[in-house]
Design an enzyme around this catalytic site. Structure first.
Site, PDB file in Angstrom:
ATOM      1  N   ILE A 229      -9.589  -9.146  -3.938  1.00 57.41           N
ATOM      2  CA  ILE A 229      -9.346 -10.557  -3.628  1.00 57.41           C
ATOM      3  C   ILE A 229      -9.737 -10.852  -2.183  1.00 57.41           C
ATOM      4  O   ILE A 229     -10.326 -11.889  -1.873  1.00 57.41           O
ATOM      5  CB  ILE A 229      -7.879 -10.932  -3.885  1.00 57.41           C
ATOM      6  CG1 ILE A 229      -7.543 -10.764  -5.373  1.00 57.41           C
ATOM      7  CG2 ILE A 229      -7.593 -12.374  -3.449  1.00 57.41           C
ATOM      8  CD1 ILE A 229      -6.065 -10.943  -5.699  1.00 57.41           C
TER       9      ILE A 229
ATOM     10  N   ASP B  98      -7.691  -3.124   6.927  1.00 59.39           N
ATOM     11  CA  ASP B  98      -7.609  -2.456   5.617  1.00 59.39           C
ATOM     12  C   ASP B  98      -7.575  -0.948   5.855  1.00 59.39           C
ATOM     13  O   ASP B  98      -8.230  -0.453   6.777  1.00 59.39           O
ATOM     14  CB  ASP B  98      -8.834  -2.832   4.765  1.00 59.39           C
ATOM     15  CG  ASP B  98      -8.604  -2.643   3.286  1.00 59.39           C
ATOM     16  OD1 ASP B  98      -8.403  -1.484   2.866  1.00 59.39           O
ATOM     17  OD2 ASP B  98      -8.634  -3.631   2.539  1.00 59.39           O
ATOM     18  N   ASN B  99      -6.827  -0.227   5.019  1.00 55.92           N
ATOM     19  CA  ASN B  99      -6.799   1.230   5.168  1.00 55.92           C
ATOM     20  C   ASN B  99      -7.845   1.927   4.298  1.00 55.92           C
ATOM     21  O   ASN B  99      -7.938   3.159   4.288  1.00 55.92           O
ATOM     22  CB  ASN B  99      -5.405   1.790   4.874  1.00 55.92           C
ATOM     23  CG  ASN B  99      -4.986   1.643   3.415  1.00 55.92           C
ATOM     24  OD1 ASN B  99      -5.750   1.181   2.575  1.00 55.92           O
ATOM     25  ND2 ASN B  99      -3.761   2.034   3.118  1.00 55.92           N
TER      26      ASN B  99
ATOM     27  N   THR C 288      -8.054   1.554  -1.382  1.00 57.24           N
ATOM     28  CA  THR C 288      -8.640   0.967  -2.586  1.00 57.24           C
ATOM     29  C   THR C 288      -9.747  -0.020  -2.241  1.00 57.24           C
ATOM     30  O   THR C 288     -10.596  -0.310  -3.072  1.00 57.24           O
ATOM     31  CB  THR C 288      -7.563   0.244  -3.433  1.00 57.24           C
ATOM     32  OG1 THR C 288      -6.922  -0.757  -2.631  1.00 57.24           O
ATOM     33  CG2 THR C 288      -6.522   1.225  -3.940  1.00 57.24           C
TER      34      THR C 288
ATOM     35  N   GLN D  22       0.415  -2.400  -2.336  1.00 56.42           N
ATOM     36  CA  GLN D  22       0.346  -1.596  -3.548  1.00 56.42           C
ATOM     37  C   GLN D  22       0.414  -2.590  -4.693  1.00 56.42           C
ATOM     38  O   GLN D  22       1.292  -3.436  -4.724  1.00 56.42           O
ATOM     39  CB  GLN D  22       1.535  -0.617  -3.578  1.00 56.42           C
ATOM     40  CG  GLN D  22       1.500   0.412  -4.689  1.00 56.42           C
ATOM     41  CD  GLN D  22       1.648  -0.131  -6.094  1.00 56.42           C
ATOM     42  OE1 GLN D  22       0.693  -0.033  -6.877  1.00 56.42           O
ATOM     43  NE2 GLN D  22       2.784  -0.711  -6.432  1.00 56.42           N
TER      44      GLN D  22
ATOM     45  N   SER E  90       1.867 -13.089  -3.388  1.00 55.89           N
ATOM     46  CA  SER E  90       2.879 -12.540  -4.278  1.00 55.89           C
ATOM     47  C   SER E  90       2.256 -12.405  -5.668  1.00 55.89           C
ATOM     48  O   SER E  90       1.039 -12.424  -5.806  1.00 55.89           O
ATOM     49  CB  SER E  90       4.119 -13.430  -4.290  1.00 55.89           C
ATOM     50  OG  SER E  90       5.185 -12.809  -4.981  1.00 55.89           O
TER      51      SER E  90
ATOM     52  N   TYR F  68       7.480  -2.972  -8.423  1.00 54.10           N
ATOM     53  CA  TYR F  68       6.411  -3.805  -7.862  1.00 54.10           C
ATOM     54  C   TYR F  68       6.870  -5.254  -7.749  1.00 54.10           C
ATOM     55  O   TYR F  68       6.763  -5.886  -6.691  1.00 54.10           O
ATOM     56  CB  TYR F  68       5.163  -3.701  -8.731  1.00 54.10           C
ATOM     57  CG  TYR F  68       4.078  -4.693  -8.384  1.00 54.10           C
ATOM     58  CD1 TYR F  68       3.449  -4.656  -7.152  1.00 54.10           C
ATOM     59  CD2 TYR F  68       3.683  -5.668  -9.297  1.00 54.10           C
ATOM     60  CE1 TYR F  68       2.447  -5.569  -6.828  1.00 54.10           C
ATOM     61  CE2 TYR F  68       2.677  -6.574  -8.986  1.00 54.10           C
ATOM     62  CZ  TYR F  68       2.076  -6.524  -7.757  1.00 54.10           C
ATOM     63  OH  TYR F  68       1.090  -7.427  -7.433  1.00 54.10           O
TER      64      TYR F  68
ATOM     65  N   LYS G 235       7.713  -7.442  -4.229  1.00 57.34           N
ATOM     66  CA  LYS G 235       7.121  -8.749  -3.943  1.00 57.34           C
ATOM     67  C   LYS G 235       8.219  -9.797  -3.731  1.00 57.34           C
ATOM     68  O   LYS G 235       8.143 -10.629  -2.817  1.00 57.34           O
ATOM     69  CB  LYS G 235       6.199  -9.169  -5.084  1.00 57.34           C
ATOM     70  CG  LYS G 235       4.896  -8.388  -5.164  1.00 57.34           C
ATOM     71  CD  LYS G 235       3.969  -8.726  -4.005  1.00 57.34           C
ATOM     72  CE  LYS G 235       2.578  -8.159  -4.197  1.00 57.34           C
ATOM     73  NZ  LYS G 235       1.671  -8.492  -3.076  1.00 57.34           N
TER      74      LYS G 235
END
Length: 307
Positions: free
Chosen positions: A12, A31-32, A35, A75, A115, A142, A146
């Site tokens: 996104i 960003d790490n 993904t 995540q 969210s 999850y 959120k």
């Protein structure tokens, strides 16, 4: 404006970054790369390979003095949250607290948070599409993380005056997508089609509220501009498409007859969750403009490089 997009190298985020650049904003991506892929980030952006869980992000964000923060880093799957609740909490809750601390200490004007529909839980079948006023009853860690972040945003606004907007996203799909998350079923199916493999539908096929990532990026941009702050909005198509109909559409746009098998329903048979996006239409001036068929064509073109 100077904008930080956390998770900006992800699915996104890649759409959001391009939308912001098209409007002439200065964009930094954090960003790490777990993904996300920095190859997806346009050269016009400044890129920081950092993890939101690290306290080191706080002074760096403070020093940069951003006007807006779009917080997408997270995540993102129910399954991973159930397998490792601690990781889910660290990534989604602690990571967000670091971002909020940096934001309030450097006078960021607004934080837009992505969210998810998972905050609603399964949702009552007789009250769909679900509006933002529906009681939040997450059924996974999850969804709980959120929901918890939403409460942190409310508290940060109350205590420090930090303005926020919460966007509860339906099943997002589009270019740069992986085959994870709710909308990931489209990425998964496309990859199987490309490999010449069959597709499995579980049970009768669950209905999904698919919304194209480019439309979500438009919604995020509208959230950065609106005067209607410190509230939540659903971004969705407002309609459901079951898995069987999705397969038919994929056959239509790929001109291929797909090999489809039916598997045992199991957890895949969870009921549909359709979100009402009327509030976003009214208050943000946003509407999902991309039909599922057009969005599938764009997504397939990205994966295959062919029209």
């Amino acid at each position: 404006m100077k904008v930080l997009v956390t998770g900006g190298a992800g699915f996104i985020g890649s759409h959001v970054v391009r939308r912001l650049l098209s409007e002439g904003h200065m964009v930094t991506v954090l960003d790490n790369a777990s993904t996300g892929d920095f190859d997806n980030v346009p050269a016009a952006c400044e890129s920081w390979e950092m993890d939101v869980r690290s306290a080191a992000v706080i002074p760096r964000i403070m020093k940069a003095r951003f006007d807006w923060i779009v917080h997408l880093a997270a995540q993102t799957t129910v399954e991973d949250s159930l397998a490792d609740p601690a990781f889910d909490a660290m990534e989604n809750i602690i990571g967000t607290v670091n971002i909020l601390e940096a934001a309030r200490k450097s006078d960021v004007q607004r934080v837009v948070f992505s969210s998810a529909s998972a905050v609603y839980g399964r949702g009552p079948e007789n009250k769909q599409p679900i509006p933002e006023t529906q009681e939040l009853a997450p059924g996974s860690f999850y969804g709980l993380s959120k929901k918890t972040v939403e409460e942190y945003l409310i508290m940060y606004q109350r205590l420090y005056g930090l303005n926020y907007i919460i966007l509860r996203l339906a099943d997002v799909y589009g270019e740069f997508q992986q085959d994870i998350g709710e909308g990931g079923i489209i990425g998964s199916f496309i990859k199987k089609i490309m490999a010449g493999n069959g597709i499995t539908i579980y049970g009768n096929g669950r209905s999904h509220d698919f919304v194209y990532a480019g439309d979500v990026a438009d919604g995020i941009y509208a959230a950065l501009l609106t005067a209607e702050v410190n509230t939540s909005y659903n971004l969705s198509s407002g309609t459901g498409i079951d898995t069987k109909e999705l397969v038919r559409l994929l056959e239509d746009v790929t001109w291929k007859k797909l090999e489809v098998s039916v598997g045992a329903a199991g957890s895949q048979s969870l009921g549909s969750l359709i979100l009402d996006c009327a509030k976003a239409r009214e208050k943000l001036g946003w509407t999902p403009r991309t039909s599922i068929k057009k969005g599938l064509k764009k997504t397939i073109k990205h994966f295959t490089g062919k029209d």
